[in-house]
Design a protein around this motif. Structure first.
Motif, short mmCIF file in Angstrom:
data_model
loop_
_atom_site.label_atom_id
_atom_site.label_comp_id
_atom_site.label_asym_id
_atom_site.label_seq_id
_atom_site.Cartn_x
_atom_site.Cartn_y
_atom_site.Cartn_z
N SER A 22 0.80 -1.12 0.17
CA SER A 22 -0.06 -0.05 0.02
C SER A 22 0.69 1.50 0.03
CB SER A 22 -0.84 0.03 1.78
OG SER A 22 -2.11 0.50 1.23
N PRO A 23 0.18 2.02 -0.50
CA PRO A 23 1.46 4.01 -1.05
C PRO A 23 1.01 3.65 0.84
CG PRO A 23 -0.85 4.05 -1.53
CD PRO A 23 -0.94 2.30 -1.26
N MET A 24 2.30 4.21 0.60
CA MET A 24 2.69 4.88 2.49
C MET A 24 4.02 6.31 2.15
SD MET A 24 2.47 1.50 5.06
CE MET A 24 3.77 0.92 3.56
N SER A 25 3.28 6.99 2.89
CA SER A 25 4.39 8.47 2.50
C SER A 25 5.64 8.58 3.24
CB SER A 25 3.75 9.99 2.34
OG SER A 25 2.45 10.10 2.31
N GLU A 57 4.81 5.50 -2.52
CA GLU A 57 4.08 6.57 -1.91
C GLU A 57 3.34 8.13 -2.68
OE1 GLU A 57 8.13 7.07 -0.43
OE2 GLU A 57 7.50 8.81 0.12
N ASP A 58 2.92 8.29 -2.44
CA ASP A 58 2.67 9.51 -3.03
C ASP A 58 3.60 10.55 -3.34
OD1 ASP A 58 0.18 11.67 -3.37
OD2 ASP A 58 0.35 12.75 -1.18
N HIS A 168 -4.40 9.14 -6.85
CA HIS A 168 -4.80 8.90 -6.14
C HIS A 168 -6.07 10.84 -5.67
CE1 HIS A 168 -5.42 9.70 -1.26
NE2 HIS A 168 -4.14 9.65 -0.83
N HIS A 171 -8.69 10.64 0.44
CA HIS A 171 -7.80 11.15 1.56
C HIS A 171 -8.42 12.84 2.12
CE1 HIS A 171 -5.31 6.63 1.55
NE2 HIS A 171 -6.78 6.79 2.03
N ARG A 218 -7.67 5.39 -6.54
CA ARG A 218 -7.49 5.22 -5.43
C ARG A 218 -8.43 5.98 -4.40
NH1 ARG A 218 -4.25 3.96 0.67
NH2 ARG A 218 -4.60 2.08 -0.55
N VAL A 286 -8.46 -2.39 1.11
CA VAL A 286 -7.19 -1.61 2.14
C VAL A 286 -7.46 -1.84 3.42
CG1 VAL A 286 -6.45 0.50 2.50
CG2 VAL A 286 -7.16 -0.01 -0.04
N GLY A 287 -6.55 -2.01 4.47
CA GLY A 287 -6.87 -1.80 5.82
C GLY A 287 -7.52 -3.29 6.15
N ALA A 308 -3.79 -4.82 -0.27
CA ALA A 308 -3.18 -4.05 -0.32
C ALA A 308 -2.56 -4.24 1.56
CB ALA A 308 -3.38 -2.74 -0.06
N ILE A 309 -1.71 -3.99 1.53
CA ILE A 309 -0.73 -4.58 2.75
C ILE A 309 0.21 -3.13 3.06
CG2 ILE A 309 0.71 -5.78 4.11
CD1 ILE A 309 -1.75 -7.64 3.63
N ARG A 311 1.25 -1.50 6.82
CA ARG A 311 1.64 -1.24 8.42
C ARG A 311 2.71 -2.13 8.41
NH1 ARG A 311 -3.30 1.73 11.43
NH2 ARG A 311 -4.11 0.09 9.77
N LEU A 314 5.68 -2.27 7.43
CA LEU A 314 6.11 -1.21 7.25
C LEU A 314 7.15 -1.99 8.37
CD1 LEU A 314 4.46 2.08 7.91
CD2 LEU A 314 5.93 1.31 6.38
C1 LIG Z 1 2.95 5.51 7.23
C2 LIG Z 1 2.00 5.67 6.25
C3 LIG Z 1 2.26 6.27 5.43
C4 LIG Z 1 0.73 6.71 4.41
N1 LIG Z 1 0.29 6.99 3.09
C5 LIG Z 1 0.06 7.32 2.23
C6 LIG Z 1 -0.25 7.39 0.50
O1 LIG Z 1 1.20 8.23 0.45
N2 LIG Z 1 -0.63 7.70 0.50
C7 LIG Z 1 -2.19 6.71 0.21
O2 LIG Z 1 -3.24 6.38 -0.40
N3 LIG Z 1 -2.38 5.93 1.32
C8 LIG Z 1 -1.52 6.20 3.46
N4 LIG Z 1 -1.40 5.61 3.73
C9 LIG Z 1 -2.39 4.76 3.81
C10 LIG Z 1 -1.88 2.82 3.35
O3 LIG Z 1 -1.55 3.13 2.17
C11 LIG Z 1 -3.43 2.10 4.56
O4 LIG Z 1 -4.22 2.81 3.20
C12 LIG Z 1 -3.32 1.90 5.16
O5 LIG Z 1 -2.30 2.27 6.27
C13 LIG Z 1 -4.62 0.98 5.91
O6 LIG Z 1 -4.03 -0.54 5.36
P1 LIG Z 1 -3.40 -1.50 6.23
O7 LIG Z 1 -4.22 -1.57 7.39
O8 LIG Z 1 -2.83 -2.41 5.81
O9 LIG Z 1 -2.28 -0.19 7.03
C14 LIG Z 1 -0.41 5.66 4.67
C15 LIG Z 1 -0.26 4.98 6.07
C16 LIG Z 1 0.39 5.04 6.79
C17 LIG Z 1 0.54 4.27 7.81
#
Ligand SMILES: Cc1cc2nc3c(=O)[nH]c(=O)nc-3n(C[C@H](O)[C@H](O)[C@H](O)COP(=O)(O)O)c2cc1C
Length: 344
Positions: A22-25, A57-58, A168, A171, A218, A286-287, A308-309, A311, A314
Motif C-alpha cells: 500500500s502506498p505509504m508516505s 508513496e504519494d 490519488h 483522503h 484510489r 485496503v486496511g 493492499a498491505i 503497516r 512496514l
Molecule cells: C506511514 C503511512 C503513510 C501513508 N501514506 C499514504 C500515502 O502516501 N498514500 C495513500 O494513499 N495512503 C497512505 N497511507 C495509507 C495506507 O496506504 C493504507 O491505506 C493504510 O495504512 C491502511 O492499510 P493497513 O491497515 O494495511 O496499514 C499511509 C499509511 C501509513 C501508515
C-alpha cells in the motif's frame, strides 16, 4: 495454488501475486522532492520480500501539491533519474512497480501559517480545520494548469519506467475535495459535476501513457462525515471509471475533515464488495488484512482481487514470503545460497 499467489494480469502487466504494498508516505525525499537512498532500501527490500505489486508513496504532481517538505515529487524532470533507478531495481526483483500520483490540494504542506512555499488550493476555499491556512479557490484556468501537471507527471512516470500509475483521488486531497459536497460548493461546471476533475485527471494521464500501462484510482469510498460523499456515490462512480479506461479501484476511506465517523472491518469488507460489483473492475482491498489467511479469505469470498498491505509491510519487509509459507508451506528464499542450501 492459493488465490493470494495466483498471478493477476492488468493490461500488459502481470503481477506474480495479489499482494500490493500500500502506498505509504515516507517523508524522506530531499527538499526538492528527489528520492534518496532511503527509498531505494525501503522499496527494494519489499520487492526482494516478494510483493507482487509495489505501489510507491504519494508523489506530488506539483510543488503546491506536496504534503510536506520531504514528499516525493514528480513535477520536475530532475525527479526522474533517482526514481528510475529504484523502479528498475524493484522490477528486477520481480515486483510490478506503481507511482501514486497526487495533489494534496487543501491539505498541502502550507497547511499551517508560516509553513510551505505556496498557499494550498481547493475547489471552494473551505478551511480544512482550525489553525490551517485558508486555501485559495482554483479558477478554471488554474484547473487547466493542474491538468497539464497531471499530464507532465504521468509522462515522467513513464520515463521513470513505472509499470503502472495510480491517481490519488481520496483522503481529502484535491480530487477528493472536488468530489465531496462538503468541500465543493462551486456553481461552475466543476461544481455541477463534482466528478469532472477526477475524469479529466484520469483522461490527462491516459492520454500520455502507453496503452498497456494500467491506471489505478484510489478513492475514499465514504467521507464518513454527515452530508459527505457516500458509498452510493462511489457505486455510481465505479462503472463510469471503468468506461474511462481505469483498470483497478483501490478502496480506502475518509480524510475529508479532521474527524470522521467509525467504520468496522465488516462494514469496510461489505462496502468493498459492493463497489466491486458495481465497478466490474478489479478492486484492491485496503486496511482489511491482518494475516495471510485473512488476505486469502478476502480474495476467496469475492470481496477483492488484490489486497493492499500497509503497516504489516512496514514491520516486516518479507511479509509476502512469510505469507507463502503460512498458506502453502512454501518458504522461498529471497537469495539463492551459493552453498546449495535451499528453502527449509
Ligand atoms: C506511514 C503511512 C503513510 C501513508 N501514506 C499514504 C500515502 O502516501 N498514500 C495513500 O494513499 N495512503 C497512505 N497511507 C495509507 C495506507 O496506504 C493504507 O491505506 C493504510 O495504512 C491502511 O492499510 P493497513 O491497515 O494495511 O496499514 C499511509 C499509511 C501509513 C501508515
Amino acid at each position: 495454488m492459493t488465490r493470494l499467489f495466483t498471478p493477476i494480469q492488468l493490461r500488459g502487466v502481470t503481477a506474480r501475486n495479489r499482494i500490493m504494498m500500500s502506498p505509504m508516505s515516507q517523508a524522506r525525499a530531499d527538499e526538492q522532492g528527489v528520492a534518496q537512498m532511503w527509498h531505494a532500501v525501503h522499496y527494494g527490500s519489499r520487492a526482494v520480500g516478494g510483493v507482487g505489486l509495489l505501489l510507491m508513496e504519494d508523489t506530488a504532481i506539483s510543488e503546491a501539491g506536496r504534503l510536506n517538505q520531504h514528499s516525493l515529487g514528480m513535477y520536475d524532470d530532475a525527479h526522474v533519474a533517482a526514481l528510475r533507478h529504484i523502479v528498475e531495481f524493484c522490477r528486477g526483483q520481480g515486483a510490478c512497480v506503481g507511482a501514486q500520483l497526487g495533489h494534496a490540494g487543501p491539505k498541502a504542506w502550507s497547511k499551517t501559517e508560516g509553513q510551505g512555499p505556496l498557499r494550498p488550493v481547493s475547489p471552494s476555499g473551505r478551511l480544512f480545520a482550525e489553525g490551517w491556512v485558508l486555501p485559495s479557490v482554483l479558477t478554471v484556468e488554474e484547473i487547466a494548469s493542474v491538468l497539464d501537471q497531471w499530464r507532465a507527471a504521468a509522462r515522467r512516470a513513464v520515463a521513470a519506467s513505472y509499470d503502472f500509475v495510480e491517481v490519488h483521488a481520496g483522503h481529502g486531497y484535491l480530487i477528493n475535495a472536488f468530489l465531496s459536497p462538503l468541500t465543493n460548493a462551486r456553481d461552475d461546471a466543476y461544481g455541477r459535476d463534482r466528478t469532472r476533475l477526477l475524469f479529466e485527471s484520469v483522461a490527462a494521464v491516459r492520454e500520455v501513457i502507453p496503452l498497456e500501462m494500467p491506471v489505478f484510482v484510489r478513492l475514499s469510498v465514504e467521507d464518513l462525515v454527515p452530508g459527505g460523499w457516500t458509498l452510493a456515490d462511489t457505486q455510481r462512480l465505479a462503472g463510469r471509471l471503468r468506461e474511462a479506461g481505469v483498470d483497478a479501484l483501490d478502496l480506502s476511506w475518509g480524510g475529508i475533515g479532521p474527524t470522521q465517523g467509525p467504520l468496522t472491518l465488516e462494514e469496510r469488507r461489505n462496502a468493498t464488495r459492493r463497489v466491486r460489483e458495481a465497478a466490474r473492475l478489479p478492486v484492491v482491498a485496503v486496511g482489511l488484512v491482518e494475516s495471510a489467511q485473512g488476505a486469502e479469505a478476502i480474495l476467496g469470498e469475492g470481496t477483492a482481487d488484490i489486497v493492499a498491505i500497509g503497516r504489516l509491510l512496514l514491520r516486516n519487509p518479507y511479509w509476502a514470503l512469510d505469507a507463502a509459507e503460512a498458506l502453502a508451506g512454501d518458504l522461498p528464499l529471497a537469495v539463492t545460497s551459493p552453498y546449495g542450501i535451499g528453502a527449509r
